[in-house]
Motif scaffolding. Structure first.
Motif, PDB file in Angstrom:
ATOM      1  N   SER A   1       2.189   4.767   3.544  1.00 51.99           N
ATOM      2  CA  SER A   1       1.250   5.591   4.308  1.00 51.99           C
ATOM      3  C   SER A   1       0.010   5.939   3.479  1.00 51.99           C
ATOM      4  O   SER A   1      -1.061   6.182   4.019  1.00 51.99           O
ATOM      5  CB  SER A   1       1.933   6.882   4.789  1.00 51.99           C
ATOM      6  N   ALA A   2       0.152   5.966   2.161  1.00 48.04           N
ATOM      7  CA  ALA A   2      -0.999   6.276   1.300  1.00 48.04           C
ATOM      8  C   ALA A   2      -1.754   5.027   0.886  1.00 48.04           C
ATOM      9  O   ALA A   2      -2.782   5.112   0.235  1.00 48.04           O
ATOM     10  CB  ALA A   2      -0.529   7.031   0.059  1.00 48.04           C
ATOM     11  N   ALA A   3      -1.251   3.875   1.289  1.00 51.32           N
ATOM     12  CA  ALA A   3      -1.849   2.619   0.827  1.00 51.32           C
ATOM     13  C   ALA A   3      -2.700   1.992   1.920  1.00 51.32           C
ATOM     14  O   ALA A   3      -2.551   0.821   2.234  1.00 51.32           O
ATOM     15  CB  ALA A   3      -0.747   1.665   0.386  1.00 51.32           C
ATOM     16  N   VAL A   4      -3.596   2.794   2.484  1.00 54.77           N
ATOM     17  CA  VAL A   4      -4.438   2.325   3.586  1.00 54.77           C
ATOM     18  C   VAL A   4      -5.077   0.984   3.244  1.00 54.77           C
ATOM     19  O   VAL A   4      -5.773   0.858   2.237  1.00 54.77           O
ATOM     20  CB  VAL A   4      -5.566   3.339   3.878  1.00 54.77           C
ATOM     21  N   GLY A   5      -4.825  -0.016   4.081  1.00 56.81           N
ATOM     22  CA  GLY A   5      -5.439  -1.326   3.870  1.00 56.81           C
ATOM     23  C   GLY A   5      -4.752  -2.134   2.778  1.00 56.81           C
ATOM     24  O   GLY A   5      -5.169  -3.236   2.460  1.00 56.81           O
ATOM     25  N   ALA A   6      -3.728  -1.551   2.159  1.00 54.12           N
ATOM     26  CA  ALA A   6      -3.072  -2.244   1.047  1.00 54.12           C
ATOM     27  C   ALA A   6      -1.567  -2.227   1.233  1.00 54.12           C
ATOM     28  O   ALA A   6      -0.805  -2.281   0.281  1.00 54.12           O
ATOM     29  CB  ALA A   6      -3.455  -1.601  -0.275  1.00 54.12           C
ATOM     30  N   GLU A   7      -1.164  -2.163   2.508  1.00 54.09           N
ATOM     31  CA  GLU A   7       0.257  -2.101   2.808  1.00 54.09           C
ATOM     32  C   GLU A   7       0.987  -3.301   2.208  1.00 54.09           C
ATOM     33  O   GLU A   7       2.119  -3.186   1.751  1.00 54.09           O
ATOM     34  CB  GLU A   7       0.489  -2.038   4.321  1.00 54.09           C
ATOM     35  N   GLN A   8       0.295  -4.448   2.214  1.00 52.25           N
ATOM     36  CA  GLN A   8       0.919  -5.668   1.684  1.00 52.25           C
ATOM     37  C   GLN A   8       1.261  -5.562   0.212  1.00 52.25           C
ATOM     38  O   GLN A   8       2.265  -6.097  -0.236  1.00 52.25           O
ATOM     39  CB  GLN A   8      -0.022  -6.857   1.885  1.00 52.25           C
ATOM     40  N   VAL A   9       0.387  -4.880  -0.522  1.00 53.02           N
ATOM     41  CA  VAL A   9       0.649  -4.735  -1.961  1.00 53.02           C
ATOM     42  C   VAL A   9       1.923  -3.917  -2.164  1.00 53.02           C
ATOM     43  O   VAL A   9       2.745  -4.234  -3.018  1.00 53.02           O
ATOM     44  CB  VAL A   9      -0.543  -4.083  -2.690  1.00 53.02           C
ATOM     45  N   VAL A  10       2.086  -2.888  -1.326  1.00 53.06           N
ATOM     46  CA  VAL A  10       3.300  -2.081  -1.417  1.00 53.06           C
ATOM     47  C   VAL A  10       4.516  -2.910  -1.016  1.00 53.06           C
ATOM     48  O   VAL A  10       5.546  -2.904  -1.693  1.00 53.06           O
ATOM     49  CB  VAL A  10       3.208  -0.815  -0.539  1.00 53.06           C
TER      50      VAL A  10
END
Lengths: 250, 250
Positions: free
Chosen positions: B51-60
């Motif tokens: 939820s804190a990785a806006v636009g970077a969900e894939q990295v998570v």
């Protein structure tokens, strides 16, 4: 060319999340910056902002919440806005952040500088951008351009420090006889000019706003000195007076 | 000496706050980094991190949680740890972050590199540090050394990109501006302005000549573009017209 150190103020324009205000304050404190202003925050909960500003509570305490962007930048001689570069209708120079120091060195700016950050969702509006001398872009990759506000502030504060454009000890601005005009003086000149353009019928209702934004940009690009502003102000006053005379006799 | 680009992996060791994992992922994505590993997080709640990785969900999503630091860095040829420089018993080189690229250039390292970030409260332990070839310090000021984890990752990712040790190379933005105005166009503008100043009574007979010289100099100093000249010409034409109207009706 080595840039001169500047007094930097960080201005957050309409931030939505108080935690981001706190995070920004912490990043400033990490790099020795102290001067933060917050324009019309959506939720002005300073308590929450403080809680996120670990070790930088003082920066939050001394941050001033002001009503308008002009209140925040009035005494600055240089105003830079941050942008992702996605907005279309910009005609300002966009500086990649790593090239900021070189650009500052060429322009020999001195005194008070302001760096603006827009709201989390929308960034700076065109009207905000029209108050900027140039725009700075953090060189993010095309498929993920938008940064978290607190992280963007941290990266910019780091770069200001790294590039040696931070004043080691914020000295108070010494006023040079013909130094660059400050934004407040420019704004007064601009309003005077806008008035003259209204009176003379140059501004048409349907395009007035867009035209004024264009003209303000043009005015900033001229890099007027305070002397220039006095001369031009005198000219506008005289033309205004003459236009009023004509109107009286109609 | 120009350093070779490296494949960088960011390793978070025992992070406490899932939001920081998300924020770190977002900063990586911003600068084109994809490879993140998380060693034994205190609260492994990936949902919150996402939820804190806006636009970077894939990295998570692709981040691997591993049990030990060695699991995270096993295949790296270079391991760097981040430090605030406060811990005493270090016998590693401490590199200020802005000097990292020069150091890498001298060592001619290539291949897989890992950059480690410790837990929010405690940083990297001496045992973690003993796995590092060198330590990197973000040059924060002495009275506020400790950075927020997400912000520290953002600053390091920016520096890796800036220093050219990442493969990701964002395209330069081109800025469109019109060229400088030619002297002929400036002179026409100047004559038009002089005429307006005569009509409005700004120029007094005894000082007219000296004032015009001053104004021409001012006009030249502004370094107008041809676009500027067109806009200003339009304004002057309109004001002239309005002044003439006033005169007619007198």
């Amino acid at each position: 060319m080595k840039p001169l150190p500047l007094d930097w103020r960080i201005v957050l324009v309409r931030p939505r999340n108080p935690l981001n205000i706190g995070a920004a304050a912490r990043a400033l404190a990490n790099f020795g910056l102290r001067d933060m202003r917050v324009v019309a925050p959506f939720e002005p909960t300073w308590r929450e902002a403080r809680s996120a500003a670990v070790g930088a509570e003082q920066v939050v305490e001394s941050a001033r919440a002001v009503a308008t962007l002009l209140d925040a930048i009035g005494d600055a001689t240089l105003v830079l806005g941050t942008t992702t570069g996605q907005r279309r209708n910009l005609d300002r120079t966009i500086l990649p952040l790593p090239e900021l120091a070189t650009w500052l060195g060429r322009r020999k700016v001195r005194g008070q500088a302001a760096l603006l950050f827009g709201s989390e969702k929308t960034g700076l509006s065109n009207e905000h951008l029209s108050l900027c001398h140039a725009l700075v872009r953090i060189p993010t990759v095309p498929d993920c351009v938008s940064m978290n506000l607190g992280q963007a502030v941290a990266v910019c504060a780091y770069e200001l420090m790294r590039a040696g454009v931070l004043a080691a000890r914020p000295p108070r601005l010494t006023v040079h006889r013909s130094g660059p005009a400050d934004l407040e003086a420019l704004e007064r000149l601009f309003e005077r000019a806008a008035h003259m353009l209204d009176v003379s019928g140059y501004l048409k209702p349907q395009s007035r706003q867009a035209m004024l934004i264009k003209l303000r940009r043009l005015l900033l690009d001229l890099q007027l000195t305070s002397h220039d502003v006095r001369v031009l102000g005198g000219i506008l006053a005289q033309v205004e007076w003459k236009l009023a005379q004509g109107a009286d006799s109609e």
